[in-house]
Scaffold this active site. Structure first.
Site, mmCIF file in Angstrom:
data_model
loop_
_atom_site.group_PDB
_atom_site.id
_atom_site.type_symbol
_atom_site.label_atom_id
_atom_site.label_comp_id
_atom_site.label_asym_id
_atom_site.label_seq_id
_atom_site.Cartn_x
_atom_site.Cartn_y
_atom_site.Cartn_z
ATOM 1 C CE1 TYR A 183 -4.189 1.689 0.104
ATOM 2 C CE2 TYR A 183 -3.880 2.961 1.941
ATOM 3 C CZ TYR A 183 -4.218 2.459 0.319
ATOM 4 O OH TYR A 183 -5.289 3.473 0.393
ATOM 5 C CE LYS B 16 -7.041 6.665 0.105
ATOM 6 N NZ LYS B 16 -8.215 6.859 -0.740
HETATM 7 P P1 NAP Z 1 -11.853 3.098 -8.990
HETATM 8 O O1 NAP Z 1 -12.672 2.484 -9.510
HETATM 9 O O2 NAP Z 1 -10.122 2.933 -9.782
HETATM 10 O O3 NAP Z 1 -11.746 4.771 -8.511
HETATM 11 C C1 NAP Z 1 -10.747 5.867 -8.355
HETATM 12 C C2 NAP Z 1 -11.349 6.901 -9.154
HETATM 13 O O4 NAP Z 1 -9.690 7.559 -9.125
HETATM 14 C C3 NAP Z 1 -10.931 6.443 -10.166
HETATM 15 O O5 NAP Z 1 -11.970 7.265 -11.204
HETATM 16 C C4 NAP Z 1 -10.131 7.336 -11.496
HETATM 17 O O6 NAP Z 1 -10.032 7.722 -12.477
HETATM 18 C C5 NAP Z 1 -10.015 8.775 -10.406
HETATM 19 N N1 NAP Z 1 -8.602 9.613 -10.567
HETATM 20 C C6 NAP Z 1 -7.099 9.164 -10.302
HETATM 21 N N2 NAP Z 1 -6.492 10.136 -11.516
HETATM 22 C C7 NAP Z 1 -7.346 11.010 -11.238
HETATM 23 C C8 NAP Z 1 -7.522 12.590 -11.946
HETATM 24 N N3 NAP Z 1 -5.865 13.057 -12.102
HETATM 25 N N4 NAP Z 1 -7.733 12.974 -12.106
HETATM 26 C C9 NAP Z 1 -9.191 12.672 -11.609
HETATM 27 N N5 NAP Z 1 -9.704 11.005 -11.515
HETATM 28 C C10 NAP Z 1 -8.553 10.906 -11.546
HETATM 29 O O7 NAP Z 1 -11.128 2.750 -7.229
HETATM 30 P P2 NAP Z 1 -12.182 2.898 -5.654
HETATM 31 O O8 NAP Z 1 -11.493 1.678 -5.247
HETATM 32 O O9 NAP Z 1 -13.804 2.904 -6.240
HETATM 33 O O10 NAP Z 1 -11.449 4.618 -5.811
HETATM 34 C C11 NAP Z 1 -12.188 5.285 -4.988
HETATM 35 C C12 NAP Z 1 -11.539 5.740 -3.437
HETATM 36 O O11 NAP Z 1 -11.777 4.710 -2.756
HETATM 37 C C13 NAP Z 1 -9.535 5.806 -3.654
HETATM 38 O O12 NAP Z 1 -9.820 7.430 -3.375
HETATM 39 C C14 NAP Z 1 -9.458 4.586 -2.923
HETATM 40 O O13 NAP Z 1 -8.184 4.490 -2.064
HETATM 41 C C15 NAP Z 1 -10.522 4.495 -2.053
HETATM 42 N N6 NAP Z 1 -10.495 3.413 -1.117
HETATM 43 C C16 NAP Z 1 -10.845 1.956 -2.210
HETATM 44 C C17 NAP Z 1 -10.506 1.096 -1.573
HETATM 45 C C18 NAP Z 1 -10.760 -0.467 -2.074
HETATM 46 O O14 NAP Z 1 -10.331 -1.420 -0.889
HETATM 47 N N7 NAP Z 1 -11.273 -0.998 -3.385
HETATM 48 C C19 NAP Z 1 -10.730 1.210 -0.330
HETATM 49 C C20 NAP Z 1 -11.040 2.000 0.777
HETATM 50 C C21 NAP Z 1 -10.933 3.237 -0.140
HETATM 51 P P3 NAP Z 1 -8.793 7.732 -13.746
HETATM 52 O O15 NAP Z 1 -9.115 5.268 -13.608
HETATM 53 O O16 NAP Z 1 -9.867 7.593 -15.406
HETATM 54 O O17 NAP Z 1 -7.732 7.334 -14.133
#
Ligand code: NAP
Length: 258
Positions: free
Chosen positions: A158, A165
């Site tokens: 991570y 975070k």
């Molecule tokens: P995800 O579907 O890949 O979403 C991440 C998003 O961030 C994507 O839409 C991505 O767009 C966007 N992004 C990255 N760089 C960017 C930029 N410069 N400008 C605008 N958008 C940008 O994955 P997710 O798991 O749902 O993640 C959403 C949030 O939840 C994140 O903060 C992640 O750390 C958090 N989270 C996830 C988990 C898990 O296990 N999945 C657990 C806890 C927290 P592009 O794809 O176009 O780059």
């Protein structure tokens, strides 16, 4: 009465149907919110357009790379023009260069650190500052970001995302303090692991999922829809006295010593 009827929200971070931001968008739309969804670039714009068409009321769509100040300014202008203002913001974006999630943490480069903190933490400050005048004009608002326990504990691979975070969660508290007098609440949801595009960048992610299933008090993984339900609480009036908080939605995993 729907939980978010009459409210207008901006949701940043929908990449595809597995995105946590998409689960929140679906739940918010089902509760009567009018939405603006963003996509980072044309590559994923098509995905977002297809998903958007499945919502009960088609949302407004806008391109926004959160590292570009002009995109954030244009996003707020679009929200003002198309929705009439913003009552809530969902921040669901994070990114770190692939090598920073593979090499040992001690080898994190200055550039990888800068990018991870800019996209994953600073973007919340920039977006909150941009939407705050609109929220204030409408009598207040709610901002929700998404974080992970890797901010406090070490999870293999991570790495710099954990540092980002930690900065994000501290930013939630400072923003809550600044914006509270303007009736704007700022919170984070710390979600348990969910298989999404961003999660696919963490090697060994399946092992993390298994450990949660084995050790979390509820003995299971969580679903994106459960994060969305928690978001509805924080975005809507039920959460009206909650700010500066990181709400754990992880089947209880974080309370365990071993
Ligand atoms: P995800 O579907 O890949 O979403 C991440 C998003 O961030 C994507 O839409 C991505 O767009 C966007 N992004 C990255 N760089 C960017 C930029 N410069 N400008 C605008 N958008 C940008 O994955 P997710 O798991 O749902 O993640 C959403 C949030 O939840 C994140 O903060 C992640 O750390 C958090 N989270 C996830 C988990 C898990 O296990 N999945 C657990 C806890 C927290 P592009 O794809 O176009 O780059």
């Amino acid at each position: 009465m729907s939980l978010l009827s009459g409210k207008c929200g901006v949701i940043v971070g929908v990449a595809n149907k597995r995105s946590l931001a998409w689960a929140i968008a679906q739940a918010a739309a089902a509760q009567g919110a009018r939405l603006l969804l963003t996509y980072q670039g044309e590559r994923l714009g098509e995905n977002v357009r297809e998903l958007a068409a499945t919502l009960p009321e088609p949302p407004v769509l806008a391109q926004c790379d959160v590292t570009v100040d002009a995109d954030i300014a244009a996003l707020v202008e679009t929200a003002e023009r198309e929705l009439g203002g913003v009552d809530f913001l969902v921040h669901g974006v994070a990114f770190a260069p692939r090598e920073a999630l593979a090499a040992p943490f001690v080898e994190t480069s200055r550039e990888a650190f800068r990018i991870a903190l800019d996209v994953s933490a600073y973007s919340l400050i920039a977006l909150a500052n941009a939407v705050a005048p609109s929220m204030e004009r409408r009598g207040g608002g709610s901002v929700v970001s998404l974080t992970y326990l890797g901010s406090e504990r070490v999870f293999p691979n991570y790495n710099v995302m954990g540092v980002a975070k930690a900065a994000l969660e501290a930013s939630v508290r400072y923003l809550a303090s600044d914006l509270g007098p303007r009736h704007i609440r700022v919170n984070a949801i710390s979600a348990g692991p969910v298989k999404t595009l961003a999660a696919a960048g963490i090697s060994g992610f399946s092992a993390i999922l298994q450990i949660y299933r084995d050790r979390a008090p509820l003995r299971r993984n969580i679903e994106a829809a459960e994060v969305a339900d928690a978001a509805l609480f924080l975005l809507g009036d039920a959460g009206r006295a909650v700010t500066g908080e990181t709400l754990m939605v992880d089947a209880g995993f974080h309370i365990m010593g071993m």
